[in-house]
Enzyme design. Sequence first.
Site, PDB file in Angstrom:
ATOM      1  N   SER A   1       0.838  -1.187   0.000  1.00  0.00           N
ATOM      2  CA  SER A   1       0.000   0.000   0.000  1.00  0.00           C
ATOM      3  C   SER A   1       0.884   1.252   0.000  1.00  0.00           C
ATOM      4  CB  SER A   1      -0.952  -0.033   1.205  1.00  0.00           C
ATOM      5  OG  SER A   1      -1.961   0.927   1.081  1.00  0.00           O
TER       6      SER A   1
ATOM      7  N   GLU B   1      -1.217  -3.493  -8.091  1.00  0.00           N
ATOM      8  CA  GLU B   1      -2.452  -3.727  -7.339  1.00  0.00           C
ATOM      9  C   GLU B   1      -2.930  -2.390  -6.806  1.00  0.00           C
ATOM     10  OE1 GLU B   1      -3.021  -3.409  -3.818  1.00  0.00           O
ATOM     11  OE2 GLU B   1      -1.027  -2.577  -3.455  1.00  0.00           O
TER      12      GLU B   1
ATOM     13  N   HIS C   1      -4.376  -5.884  -1.673  1.00  0.00           N
ATOM     14  CA  HIS C   1      -5.205  -5.589  -0.517  1.00  0.00           C
ATOM     15  C   HIS C   1      -6.263  -6.655  -0.230  1.00  0.00           C
ATOM     16  CE1 HIS C   1      -3.446  -1.582  -0.976  1.00  0.00           C
ATOM     17  NE2 HIS C   1      -3.935  -1.270   0.210  1.00  0.00           N
TER      18      HIS C   1
END
Length: 313
Positions: free
Chosen positions: A110, A204, A274
């Site tokens: 992230s 992602e 995630h």
Amino acid sequence: MTVSPRNIHLIAPSGFCHNPDAAQRGIDRLRADGHRVTHTDIISRREQRFAGSDSQRLADVNDLARLETLPDIVLAVRGGYGASRLLPNLDYKSLADRLCGRPVALCGHSDFTAIQLALLAQAGLQSFSGPMLTGNFGTETLSDFTLDNFWLALTSTQFTLRWQTTPQQLSTSGTLWGGNLAMIASLIGTPWLPDIRDGILVIEDVNEHPFRVERMLLQLLESGILARQKAIVTGSFTGNTLSDYDNGYDFSSVWELIAQRSGLPLVTGLDFGHGHDTVTLPLGARAELNVNGSDAALAISGHTTIGSAPLSQ
């Protein structure tokens, strides 16, 4: 997967840990498995939306170069936002001098992608894009898939990931890199984005509508970054909601357009990011990507692992 107990040192370079119960659950699970977890006081640290002041969060990373005893694993508490503010002041030279070639695994994803890519660009430091304390180890139901793949990547000098994808034929190799797409796009034009040639780019994201993902990928395309890659692999893109206005426009539309315009093979479906289930990827490693019909395989090697040494006393 059974592993030897490890020293795990927590860092919080991004957002405030808004779910301390999950963080504590993650710590308890790791300790129950015999691991030593240190630097836990950062869980409650807060300034505005961040896990402490910029100087405190910066020290989490820079102080790794000054620890008397290096941990086996450095684990980010969570993502959010805040890592980008730290990049100009990271002590890249000291971190490289202390950590390059050492069996220390820097782990997270992230927002942490910004730090991981900056360390790769400025210091040649590899790291692992994978689970974090709160969202993964601290989730109510821990994913065996995530856990097994985490330890596989950290302890295996070479391993292969297999999954199902859209049928095609492909055989290529290159440097494995990527992570969170929004963070990659945010680093374009800065010194913090590594100049990867012949790369296998794995991406992602979360809470991003397909049109936002397409826009970021077009930015990578038009800035010349995709032209230097061998292939794109897509992980999980979760948390978005389509509407009638989209009229059939979805991620498959995005992948088709990007493949067409870039000329790159695009391999979908890897459990990475995630989602509840995620693999762990060593950024900066060597990778061989093969697709035979719908069977995809990513063979990874050339990364530093934490080896087989037991917990330091």
